[in-house]
Design a protein around this motif. Structure first.
Motif, mmCIF file in Angstrom:
data_model
loop_
_atom_site.group_PDB
_atom_site.id
_atom_site.type_symbol
_atom_site.label_atom_id
_atom_site.label_comp_id
_atom_site.label_asym_id
_atom_site.label_seq_id
_atom_site.Cartn_x
_atom_site.Cartn_y
_atom_site.Cartn_z
ATOM 1 N N GLY A 183 59.210 9.253 -56.736
ATOM 2 C CA GLY A 183 58.893 10.668 -56.796
ATOM 3 C C GLY A 183 58.859 11.310 -55.424
ATOM 4 N N VAL A 184 58.075 12.416 -55.326
ATOM 5 C CA VAL A 184 58.033 13.231 -54.111
ATOM 6 C C VAL A 184 56.909 12.738 -53.210
ATOM 7 C CG1 VAL A 184 57.788 15.560 -53.213
ATOM 8 C CG2 VAL A 184 58.924 15.199 -55.408
ATOM 9 N N ALA A 185 57.171 12.738 -51.895
ATOM 10 C CA ALA A 185 56.153 12.321 -50.941
ATOM 11 C C ALA A 185 54.959 13.242 -51.038
ATOM 12 C CB ALA A 185 56.725 12.344 -49.521
ATOM 13 N N GLY A 186 53.766 12.663 -51.036
ATOM 14 C CA GLY A 186 52.543 13.444 -51.132
ATOM 15 C C GLY A 186 52.075 13.614 -52.573
ATOM 16 N N ASP A 187 52.879 13.227 -53.553
ATOM 17 C CA ASP A 187 52.497 13.356 -54.965
ATOM 18 C C ASP A 187 51.889 12.046 -55.414
ATOM 19 O OD1 ASP A 187 52.161 13.944 -57.577
ATOM 20 O OD2 ASP A 187 54.296 14.285 -58.032
ATOM 21 N N MET A 188 50.561 12.018 -55.592
ATOM 22 C CA MET A 188 49.876 10.776 -55.944
ATOM 23 C C MET A 188 50.202 10.339 -57.364
ATOM 24 S SD MET A 188 48.495 9.992 -53.233
ATOM 25 C CE MET A 188 47.622 8.560 -53.883
ATOM 26 N N ALA A 189 50.763 11.232 -58.194
ATOM 27 C CA ALA A 189 51.113 10.854 -59.580
ATOM 28 C C ALA A 189 52.451 10.150 -59.641
ATOM 29 C CB ALA A 189 51.139 12.113 -60.458
ATOM 30 N N ALA A 190 53.130 10.005 -58.498
ATOM 31 C CA ALA A 190 54.471 9.412 -58.509
ATOM 32 C C ALA A 190 54.437 7.903 -58.414
ATOM 33 C CB ALA A 190 55.293 9.976 -57.365
ATOM 34 N N GLY A 191 53.302 7.269 -58.500
ATOM 35 C CA GLY A 191 53.228 5.811 -58.440
ATOM 36 C C GLY A 191 52.313 5.346 -57.346
ATOM 37 N N ARG A 192 52.191 4.004 -57.252
ATOM 38 C CA ARG A 192 51.305 3.444 -56.248
ATOM 39 C C ARG A 192 51.823 3.760 -54.852
ATOM 40 N NH1 ARG A 192 53.044 -1.188 -53.774
ATOM 41 N NH2 ARG A 192 54.995 -2.073 -54.576
ATOM 42 N N PRO A 193 50.915 3.907 -53.863
ATOM 43 C CA PRO A 193 51.366 4.218 -52.494
ATOM 44 C C PRO A 193 51.941 2.982 -51.819
ATOM 45 C CG PRO A 193 48.978 4.081 -52.567
ATOM 46 C CD PRO A 193 49.449 3.959 -54.001
ATOM 47 N N LEU A 194 53.148 3.159 -51.246
ATOM 48 C CA LEU A 194 53.753 2.073 -50.461
ATOM 49 C C LEU A 194 53.233 2.063 -49.016
ATOM 50 C CD1 LEU A 194 57.458 2.488 -51.597
ATOM 51 C CD2 LEU A 194 55.769 0.848 -52.452
ATOM 52 N N GLY A 195 52.774 3.190 -48.542
ATOM 53 C CA GLY A 195 52.296 3.323 -47.161
ATOM 54 C C GLY A 195 52.201 4.799 -46.816
ATOM 55 N N ALA A 196 52.363 5.100 -45.586
ATOM 56 C CA ALA A 196 52.241 6.485 -45.145
ATOM 57 C C ALA A 196 53.109 6.703 -43.915
ATOM 58 C CB ALA A 196 50.786 6.834 -44.827
ATOM 59 N N VAL A 197 53.415 7.989 -43.677
ATOM 60 C CA VAL A 197 54.123 8.425 -42.467
ATOM 61 C C VAL A 197 53.184 9.351 -41.702
ATOM 62 C CG1 VAL A 197 56.075 9.705 -41.518
ATOM 63 C CG2 VAL A 197 56.391 8.216 -43.513
ATOM 64 N N ALA A 198 53.026 9.119 -40.407
ATOM 65 C CA ALA A 198 52.125 9.932 -39.588
ATOM 66 C C ALA A 198 52.888 10.469 -38.383
ATOM 67 C CB ALA A 198 50.923 9.124 -39.114
ATOM 68 N N VAL A 199 52.538 11.686 -37.958
ATOM 69 C CA VAL A 199 53.092 12.290 -36.757
ATOM 70 C C VAL A 199 51.928 12.714 -35.871
ATOM 71 C CG1 VAL A 199 53.249 14.572 -37.838
ATOM 72 C CG2 VAL A 199 54.615 14.082 -35.809
ATOM 73 N N LYS A 200 52.025 12.428 -34.579
ATOM 74 C CA LYS A 200 51.000 12.802 -33.605
ATOM 75 C C LYS A 200 51.520 13.960 -32.767
ATOM 76 C CE LYS A 200 48.219 11.095 -29.737
ATOM 77 N NZ LYS A 200 47.909 9.964 -28.845
ATOM 78 N N VAL A 201 50.674 15.004 -32.622
ATOM 79 C CA VAL A 201 51.064 16.225 -31.904
ATOM 80 C C VAL A 201 50.102 16.417 -30.729
ATOM 81 C CG1 VAL A 201 51.471 18.693 -32.074
ATOM 82 C CG2 VAL A 201 51.869 17.223 -34.063
ATOM 83 N N SER A 202 50.650 16.636 -29.539
ATOM 84 C CA SER A 202 49.820 16.915 -28.366
ATOM 85 C C SER A 202 49.399 18.387 -28.366
ATOM 86 C CB SER A 202 50.594 16.611 -27.084
ATOM 87 O OG SER A 202 49.866 17.027 -25.954
ATOM 88 N N VAL A 203 48.153 18.618 -27.955
ATOM 89 C CA VAL A 203 47.634 19.993 -27.894
ATOM 90 C C VAL A 203 47.575 20.505 -26.459
ATOM 91 C CG1 VAL A 203 46.295 19.723 -30.000
ATOM 92 C CG2 VAL A 203 45.249 19.145 -27.809
ATOM 93 N N ASP A 204 48.147 19.760 -25.521
ATOM 94 C CA ASP A 204 48.087 20.189 -24.123
ATOM 95 C C ASP A 204 48.770 21.538 -23.912
ATOM 96 O OD1 ASP A 204 46.745 17.905 -23.560
ATOM 97 O OD2 ASP A 204 48.447 16.832 -22.700
ATOM 98 N N ALA A 205 49.911 21.745 -24.601
ATOM 99 C CA ALA A 205 50.633 23.005 -24.438
ATOM 100 C C ALA A 205 49.787 24.189 -24.902
ATOM 101 C CB ALA A 205 51.946 22.950 -25.215
ATOM 102 N N LEU A 206 49.021 23.986 -26.005
ATOM 103 C CA LEU A 206 48.144 25.062 -26.477
ATOM 104 C C LEU A 206 47.086 25.399 -25.441
ATOM 105 C CD1 LEU A 206 47.475 24.307 -30.248
ATOM 106 C CD2 LEU A 206 48.613 26.288 -29.294
ATOM 107 N N GLU A 207 46.462 24.358 -24.862
ATOM 108 C CA GLU A 207 45.410 24.599 -23.870
ATOM 109 C C GLU A 207 45.946 25.343 -22.662
ATOM 110 O OE1 GLU A 207 43.941 20.726 -23.105
ATOM 111 O OE2 GLU A 207 42.565 20.713 -24.810
ATOM 112 N N VAL A 208 47.154 25.001 -22.233
ATOM 113 C CA VAL A 208 47.757 25.685 -21.084
ATOM 114 C C VAL A 208 48.073 27.136 -21.437
ATOM 115 C CG1 VAL A 208 49.753 25.742 -19.545
ATOM 116 C CG2 VAL A 208 48.655 23.567 -20.086
ATOM 117 N N ALA A 209 48.622 27.354 -22.643
ATOM 118 C CA ALA A 209 48.993 28.711 -23.046
ATOM 119 C C ALA A 209 47.768 29.596 -23.236
ATOM 120 C CB ALA A 209 49.815 28.654 -24.328
#
Length: 631
Positions: free
Chosen positions: A173-199
């Motif tokens: 099924g679709v990623a993020g849809d818990m009704a689509a079956g058991r979870p195989l794992g996850a995908v994570a993205v890390k975002v730096s906030v340094d640019a926000l602090e500077v701006a």
């Protein structure tokens, strides 16, 4: 009778004071309210701007984990048996690296169901997330439990703070849809906030993002970051430590104090001044919920500008009041001046007459003083001229005194050649009588050589005794020592003194030739006197190469008994001597010191550790002068 001051009754001054205080208070209050209202408008605009930038800057990363989770290669890697994963990893790592580069995130990870990172965009970097277990992180737990997660924390591998977005990868099924079956794992993205602090960084402002725990996670003031805006409970501390949200740091409460409210959307607070240690600054604080999650955006506006507006208003009211008071006083004074004008004119006339008399008297006194000063200046110039002439006479007298002491040695040096000349002349006459001209000519040649050596000695003595015209030129130390040594050669030989001379070839210093010879004669004569009764009679004369400052150190060491400490401190003063009574006046070293000061050099004396005394002269090094010799 009412008391008056400056012509105004006391109740008039009291009324003016009450009016001034009321006007000043009203103006200061009006300026404060107006400035804070303007500051609140700026704060509301800043909150809108920061909320929009959070939405635009972070919102574009929120869908990245869901898009990556849709990839068949990612799903295949998570679903593959352990023995087949190695074959699928290169393609997934390359894909994650490309995604991370395109979106500009900090890292993109694929996490299996046990919380272990099995693929990452930084798989080939020195610090890679591959193999790291993140099962304790709330973003992973939320992704498996609710389909997606969001979390701010400090990286346990890198120590770099960032915002994490995560999506579950279901079995179908679709990623993020818990009704689509058991979870195989996850995908994570890390975002730096340094640019926000500077701006967001703006003078006289501070912008913050506070997470659900009340901890500042984004701050334009680095010193406030990861401090709490409210007390952290023990349960919250345990949760923070368990998730390692702040890399094991113990969260401390930011030492601020709320000091009043402005309206329902703003309040005043005293916060640590980031630019002045140990001081606080007053801010207008405004806040609103952040677009994502349970965070809060806060903006702190420095109220120093409002204080300046208050001071300006106070100064304006004070200035206007002073102008009014001055005008009133001016009017009163003008009337009084008119009334007293005739009396003042008369007093001024008398004062002018007295001033003219005083000026005449003072002018005469100044003229007399000026004449006396001119006479004193002329007398001082004559005295200085006499002093310089006297100094030259003293130096010359010192030379003559040294010549007197050398008379015995010179007599010995001259007597020997004279006896030899007499003998050679008698022999030459005999050879001529015997018709032996060759032997007679040989004797006459030897007589000529002896006369030349006597002429050299007397020329040195004559040059030494002559009063020099003082002029600093480049003088060879070796030549000056050679000329001075001729005077003491007989004494050195007769007293069996070992004289060691170590002067580098071509060493020249700024001095006057004959006076430098007199200095060396004085020092060498003192050294000979010092070693007269010593077991080992050794005198060492050395000169150093010029140092980095262009200084040549010339030293005269002796093996004598040294100088008594009480004499050493006054050694270069007139009439101070270490010789027995009747053998010296104590002027030699005083004259030597004055001569050396005339060269722009310095002389000092000290006792050597191994015994004896050392005299050191620091000369200014000079380039050798090229001279042409003629007949």
């Amino acid at each position: 009778m009412h008391k008056r001051y400056k012509g105004i009754a006391w109740w008039g001054w009291a009324a003016a004071a009450v009016l001034y205080v009321g006007a000043a208070f009203a103006a200061v209050e009006f300026a404060w309210n107006r400035a804070i209202d303007a500051l609140a408008d700026v704060g509301a605009h800043r909150l809108d701007l920061y909320a929009s930038s959070l939405t635009s800057e972070l919102g574009r990363f929120e869908m990245v984990p869901a898009l990556v989770a849709r990839q068949d290669s990612v799903r295949a890697l998570l679903n593959a048996p352990p023995n087949e994963k190695a074959g699928l990893l290169p393609a997934v790592n390359t894909y994650l690296e490309a995604v991370n580069r395109d979106v500009g995130s900090g890292a993109v990870d694929v996490i299996d169901a046990h919380g272990t990172v099995i693929a990452a965009s930084n798989w080939n970097q020195p610090v890679s997330f591959v193999g790291t277990n993140v099962s304790y992180r709330p973003y992973f737990q939320d992704a498996l439990a609710r389909g997606r997660g969001r979390f701010f924390g400090i990286g346990t591998n890198t120590g770099v703070p960032g915002l994490y977005f995560a999506n579950v990868v279901p079995e179908g099924g679709v990623a993020g849809d818990m009704a689509a079956g058991r979870p195989l794992g996850a995908v994570a993205v890390k975002v730096s906030v340094d640019a926000l602090e500077v701006a967001w960084r703006t003078p006289a402002e501070a912008a913050l993002v506070v997470d659900g725990n009340g901890v500042i996670v984004i701050s334009t003031e680095p010193a406030w970051k990861f401090s709490a805006m409210r007390a952290i409970t023990a349960q919250q501390q345990r949760g923070i430590q368990a998730s390692r949200q702040y890399a094991g740091r113990v969260v401390e409460v930011l030492p601020y104090r709320r000091v009043g409210d402005w309206n329902g959307a703003a309040w005043f607070g005293l916060f640590p001044d980031p630019h002045r240690a140990g001081r606080t600054a007053r801010y207008l604080v405004m806040s609103r919920p952040a677009p994502q999650g349970g965070d809060t955006i806060m903006v702190l506006l420095d109220t120093a500008g409002a204080r300046r507006q208050q001071r300006i208003a106070f100064g304006f009211v004070t200035g206007m009041f002073l102008i009014a008071v001055l005008y009133a006083l001016y009017a009163l004074q003008r009337r009084r001046t008119i009334q007293e004008k005739l009396t003042a004119q008369e007093a001024l006339r008398r004062a002018n007459d007295q001033l003219e008399t005083t000026v005449v008297q003072r002018t005469a006194a100044l003229t007399d003083a000026n004449e006396r000063m001119q006479r004193e200046i002329a007398e001082r110039e004559r005295t200085e001229q006499r002093l310089r002439a006297t100094q030259q006479e003293v130096v010359h007298a010192g030379k003559l005194a040294v010549i007197g002491q050398m008379a015995a040695g010179l007599t010995h040096e001259l007597n020997q050649p004279l006896v030899a000349i007499r003998t050679l002349c008698d022999n030459a006459r005999t050879f001529f009588e015997r018709n032996q001209p060759a032997q007679a000519n040989a004797n006459l040649e030897r007589v000529g050589r002896l006369v030349d050596s006597m002429a050299v000695l007397t020329a040195e003595l004559k040059a030494f005794a002559r009063k020099p015209e003082v002029e600093r030129v480049a003088v060879s130390l070796a030549e000056a020592l050679a000329h001075a040594r001729l005077i003491y050669d007989a004494r050195i030989r007769d007293e069996a003194v070992r004289l060691a001379v170590r002067i580098p070839p071509g060493t020249t210093v700024y001095a006057e030739s004959s006076q430098l010879q007199q200095v060396i004669v004085n020092l060498l004569g003192n050294a000979l006197d010092a070693v007269r009764d010593a077991p080992a009679r050794v005198i060492t004369i050395e000169a150093s190469e010029p140092d980095s400052r262009g200084i040549v150190r010339f030293t005269v060491d002796d093996s004598g008994p040294g100088i008594a400490p009480k004499v050493l401190a006054h050694l270069f003063e007139p009439f101070v001597t270490t010789k027995p009574r009747g053998q010296g006046l104590g002027l030699g070293l005083a004259i030597t010191s004055r001569i050396i000061e005339g060269f722009g050099a310095k002389i000092s004396a000290a006792n050597r550790d191994e015994g004896g005394a050392r005299f050191t002269i620091e000369f200014a090094a000079a380039e050798p002068q090229r001279t042409e010799h003629g007949r």
